[in-house]
Design a protein around this motif. Structure first.
Motif, PDB file in Angstrom:
ATOM      1  N   SER A 149      -8.764  19.447 -91.413  1.00  0.00           N
ATOM      2  CA  SER A 149      -7.820  19.736 -90.326  1.00  0.00           C
ATOM      3  C   SER A 149      -6.382  19.697 -90.834  1.00  0.00           C
ATOM      4  CB  SER A 149      -7.987  18.732 -89.183  1.00  0.00           C
ATOM      5  OG  SER A 149      -7.282  17.533 -89.421  1.00  0.00           O
ATOM      6  N   GLY A 150      -6.108  18.789 -91.772  1.00  0.00           N
ATOM      7  CA  GLY A 150      -4.778  18.710 -92.363  1.00  0.00           C
ATOM      8  C   GLY A 150      -3.715  18.124 -91.466  1.00  0.00           C
ATOM      9  N   HIS A 151      -4.082  17.669 -90.277  1.00  0.00           N
ATOM     10  CA  HIS A 151      -3.075  17.126 -89.367  1.00  0.00           C
ATOM     11  C   HIS A 151      -2.850  15.649 -89.673  1.00  0.00           C
ATOM     12  CE1 HIS A 151      -1.007  15.959 -85.671  1.00  0.00           C
ATOM     13  NE2 HIS A 151      -0.823  17.244 -85.410  1.00  0.00           N
ATOM     14  N   PRO A 152      -1.592  15.193 -89.691  1.00  0.00           N
ATOM     15  CA  PRO A 152      -1.321  13.788 -90.067  1.00  0.00           C
ATOM     16  C   PRO A 152      -1.928  12.768 -89.106  1.00  0.00           C
ATOM     17  CG  PRO A 152       0.674  14.862 -89.243  1.00  0.00           C
ATOM     18  CD  PRO A 152      -0.339  15.938 -89.462  1.00  0.00           C
ATOM     19  N   LYS A 153      -2.198  13.145 -87.871  1.00  0.00           N
ATOM     20  CA  LYS A 153      -2.774  12.212 -86.912  1.00  0.00           C
ATOM     21  C   LYS A 153      -4.300  12.282 -86.853  1.00  0.00           C
ATOM     22  CE  LYS A 153       1.061  10.387 -85.500  1.00  0.00           C
ATOM     23  NZ  LYS A 153       1.374   8.964 -85.818  1.00  0.00           N
ATOM     24  N   SER A 154      -4.904  13.219 -87.564  1.00  0.00           N
ATOM     25  CA  SER A 154      -6.362  13.255 -87.639  1.00  0.00           C
ATOM     26  C   SER A 154      -6.852  12.000 -88.338  1.00  0.00           C
ATOM     27  CB  SER A 154      -6.840  14.493 -88.411  1.00  0.00           C
ATOM     28  OG  SER A 154      -6.604  15.679 -87.691  1.00  0.00           O
ATOM     29  N   GLY A 155      -7.949  11.423 -87.844  1.00  0.00           N
ATOM     30  CA  GLY A 155      -8.460  10.228 -88.497  1.00  0.00           C
ATOM     31  C   GLY A 155      -9.456   9.484 -87.636  1.00  0.00           C
ATOM     32  N   PHE A 156      -9.955   8.369 -88.160  1.00  0.00           N
ATOM     33  CA  PHE A 156     -10.864   7.482 -87.457  1.00  0.00           C
ATOM     34  C   PHE A 156     -10.065   6.449 -86.667  1.00  0.00           C
ATOM     35  CE2 PHE A 156     -13.391   8.994 -91.057  1.00  0.00           C
ATOM     36  CZ  PHE A 156     -14.601   9.301 -90.453  1.00  0.00           C
ATOM     37  N   TYR A 157     -10.547   6.144 -85.487  1.00  0.00           N
ATOM     38  CA  TYR A 157      -9.904   5.142 -84.636  1.00  0.00           C
ATOM     39  C   TYR A 157     -10.969   4.136 -84.203  1.00  0.00           C
ATOM     40  CZ  TYR A 157      -5.826   8.081 -84.837  1.00  0.00           C
ATOM     41  OH  TYR A 157      -4.741   8.792 -85.306  1.00  0.00           O
ATOM     42  N   LEU A 158     -11.078   3.066 -84.964  1.00  0.00           N
ATOM     43  CA  LEU A 158     -12.118   2.065 -84.755  1.00  0.00           C
ATOM     44  C   LEU A 158     -11.602   0.975 -83.820  1.00  0.00           C
ATOM     45  CD1 LEU A 158     -14.892   0.859 -85.496  1.00  0.00           C
ATOM     46  CD2 LEU A 158     -13.793  -0.241 -87.457  1.00  0.00           C
ATOM     47  N   ASP A 159     -12.169   0.915 -82.608  1.00  0.00           N
ATOM     48  CA  ASP A 159     -11.805  -0.109 -81.615  1.00  0.00           C
ATOM     49  C   ASP A 159     -10.313  -0.099 -81.274  1.00  0.00           C
ATOM     50  OD1 ASP A 159     -14.453  -0.970 -81.610  1.00  0.00           O
ATOM     51  OD2 ASP A 159     -14.106  -2.386 -83.241  1.00  0.00           O
ATOM     52  N   GLU A 160      -9.674   1.050 -81.441  1.00  0.00           N
ATOM     53  CA  GLU A 160      -8.245   1.167 -81.136  1.00  0.00           C
ATOM     54  C   GLU A 160      -8.071   2.013 -79.882  1.00  0.00           C
ATOM     55  OE1 GLU A 160      -5.792   1.790 -84.892  1.00  0.00           O
ATOM     56  OE2 GLU A 160      -7.801   2.289 -85.600  1.00  0.00           O
ATOM     57  N   LEU A 161      -8.633   1.555 -78.763  1.00  0.00           N
ATOM     58  CA  LEU A 161      -8.651   2.369 -77.555  1.00  0.00           C
ATOM     59  C   LEU A 161      -7.245   2.578 -77.001  1.00  0.00           C
ATOM     60  CD1 LEU A 161     -11.843   1.038 -75.729  1.00  0.00           C
ATOM     61  CD2 LEU A 161     -11.620   2.802 -77.497  1.00  0.00           C
ATOM     62  N   GLY A 162      -6.417   1.531 -77.048  1.00  0.00           N
ATOM     63  CA  GLY A 162      -5.054   1.674 -76.565  1.00  0.00           C
ATOM     64  C   GLY A 162      -4.264   2.675 -77.378  1.00  0.00           C
ATOM     65  N   THR A 163      -4.393   2.576 -78.693  1.00  0.00           N
ATOM     66  CA  THR A 163      -3.706   3.508 -79.588  1.00  0.00           C
ATOM     67  C   THR A 163      -4.185   4.934 -79.346  1.00  0.00           C
ATOM     68  OG1 THR A 163      -3.447   1.804 -81.278  1.00  0.00           O
ATOM     69  CG2 THR A 163      -3.282   4.089 -82.007  1.00  0.00           C
ATOM     70  N   LEU A 164      -5.492   5.086 -79.187  1.00  0.00           N
ATOM     71  CA  LEU A 164      -6.074   6.418 -79.002  1.00  0.00           C
ATOM     72  C   LEU A 164      -5.661   7.003 -77.652  1.00  0.00           C
ATOM     73  CD1 LEU A 164      -7.818   8.435 -80.460  1.00  0.00           C
ATOM     74  CD2 LEU A 164      -9.844   7.323 -79.509  1.00  0.00           C
ATOM     75  N   HIS A 165      -5.641   6.169 -76.617  1.00  0.00           N
ATOM     76  CA  HIS A 165      -5.208   6.623 -75.293  1.00  0.00           C
ATOM     77  C   HIS A 165      -3.777   7.169 -75.350  1.00  0.00           C
ATOM     78  CE1 HIS A 165      -3.506   5.983 -71.201  1.00  0.00           C
ATOM     79  NE2 HIS A 165      -4.720   6.338 -70.786  1.00  0.00           N
TER      80      HIS A 165
END
Length: 331
Positions: A149-165
């Protein structure tokens, strides 16, 4: 060029029904000769390349045999192995992979034929149960899609629901195209985290079930919950498994479509050697990309094939329902 090397390119080109059947029969003979557990299973059933003249006669290997047999072509060595997410009460399956580049070509090609170029998306992955162990084919796929994807915000978000929201709203407000791939129970947790106002083009893709974290839900109930919570018209689904090189996707109403090199049929739940049509049965999968293991897999999933060529998932067999599918377990 041997058959395996030929098929690594051929399966991605247009295939008529006749061409698909011819390639599948050739692969059946190759794997009968070179994948010992599959040959044993076929011999047990009295099926071999001499006795099999049409594709409907090819035996499908019970998927459970990946738990206690090394299903690997004798002429190839594994580069890595993928291990299923078995529970504490079940032994995991192992799929030996000689060519990771070919696996990447399979999932990337299959994805792009449905969703277009990967680099147009911000790929977000919410896969806690998979990240907490090693050898996950889904994590490997997600990591590659994130990189592509090459996007800087692409990635894994493990138990980071607030951050992901917060991130998903920021990306949505900027008009970014979001694709969130999540295990079902984690998506429910995220959905319940707070209010959602997302761009209607946002793609939420569920996969992987509840993994013992919640009671199992039907697809329709899960999708209804997620659509209402996220404010989206559709929830997408990915259908894949450790034992397969390819994936099917559902973009609407839980109706999955496999890639061109994959075929789905249904077997009678009471008689695993009988193919049925028009009613719910066990899913049998021909995945021509399973070049190094077995291309003919009898899964433990129940499904219904539609006239459109798509299929819906209806549930899973439990141990008492498997009956004749485990004929080789003692061999």
């Amino acid at each position: 060029m041997n058959l395996i090397e030929h098929l690594k390119d051929r399966i991605f080109q247009p295939l008529s029904q006749h061409e698909f059947e011819s390639l599948a029969l050739a692969l059946f003979e190759e794997q009968y000769q070179n994948v010992s557990p599959y040959r044993q299973y076929c011999d047990f059933l009295g099926k071999n390349p001499t006795a099999v003249s049409v594709l409907s006669e090819v035996p499908f290997l019970p998927i459970s045999l990946f738990k206690n047999h090394k299903i690997l072509h004798r002429d190839y060595s594994a580069q890595t192995q993928f291990i299923s997410s078995g529970t504490t009460s079940s032994e995991p399956s192992t799929h030996w992979i000689p060519d990771l580049d070919f696996y990447a070509r399979c999932f990337s090609t299959g994805f792009q034929r449905v969703y277009g170029s990967i680099d147009q998306y911000v790929i977000l992955a919410l896969l806690p149960s998979y990240l907490e162990r090693s050898g996950s084919s889904l994590v490997h796929m997600a990591q590659s899609l994130i990189e592509q994807s090459g996007h800087p915000k692409s990635g894994f978000y493990l138990d980071e629901l607030g951050t992901l929201h917060k991130l998903m709203h920021q990306l949505s407000d900027k008009g970014e195209k979001i694709l969130l791939l999540g295990v079902s129970y984690a998506l429910i947790d995220l959905a319940e985290y707070g209010d959602w106002q997302l761009n209607p083009e946002t793609i939420i893709m569920e996969t992987g079930g509840m993994k013992g974290k919640r009671s199992e839900w039907t697809k329709s109930a899960l999708h209804k919950k997620l659509k209402e919570a996220f404010g989206l018209d559709q929830i997408h689904s990915e259908y894949g498994m450790t034992e397969l090189m390819s994936q099917a996707y559902a973009t609407k109403d839980g109706l999955f479509y496999p890639p061109e090199w994959m075929r789905i049929t249904t077997r009678d739940p009471e008689d695993p050697m009988t193919t049925i049509q028009g009613r719910t049965g066990g899913l049998n999968i021909i995945d021509l990309a399973n070049l190094y293991s077995c291309a003919f897999i009898a899964t433990q999933d129940l499904g219904l094939i539609h006239d459109s060529g798509g299929f819906t998932l209806m549930g899973r067999f439990d141990h008492s329902d498997l009956r004749g599918c485990n004929l080789l377990l003692e061999v």
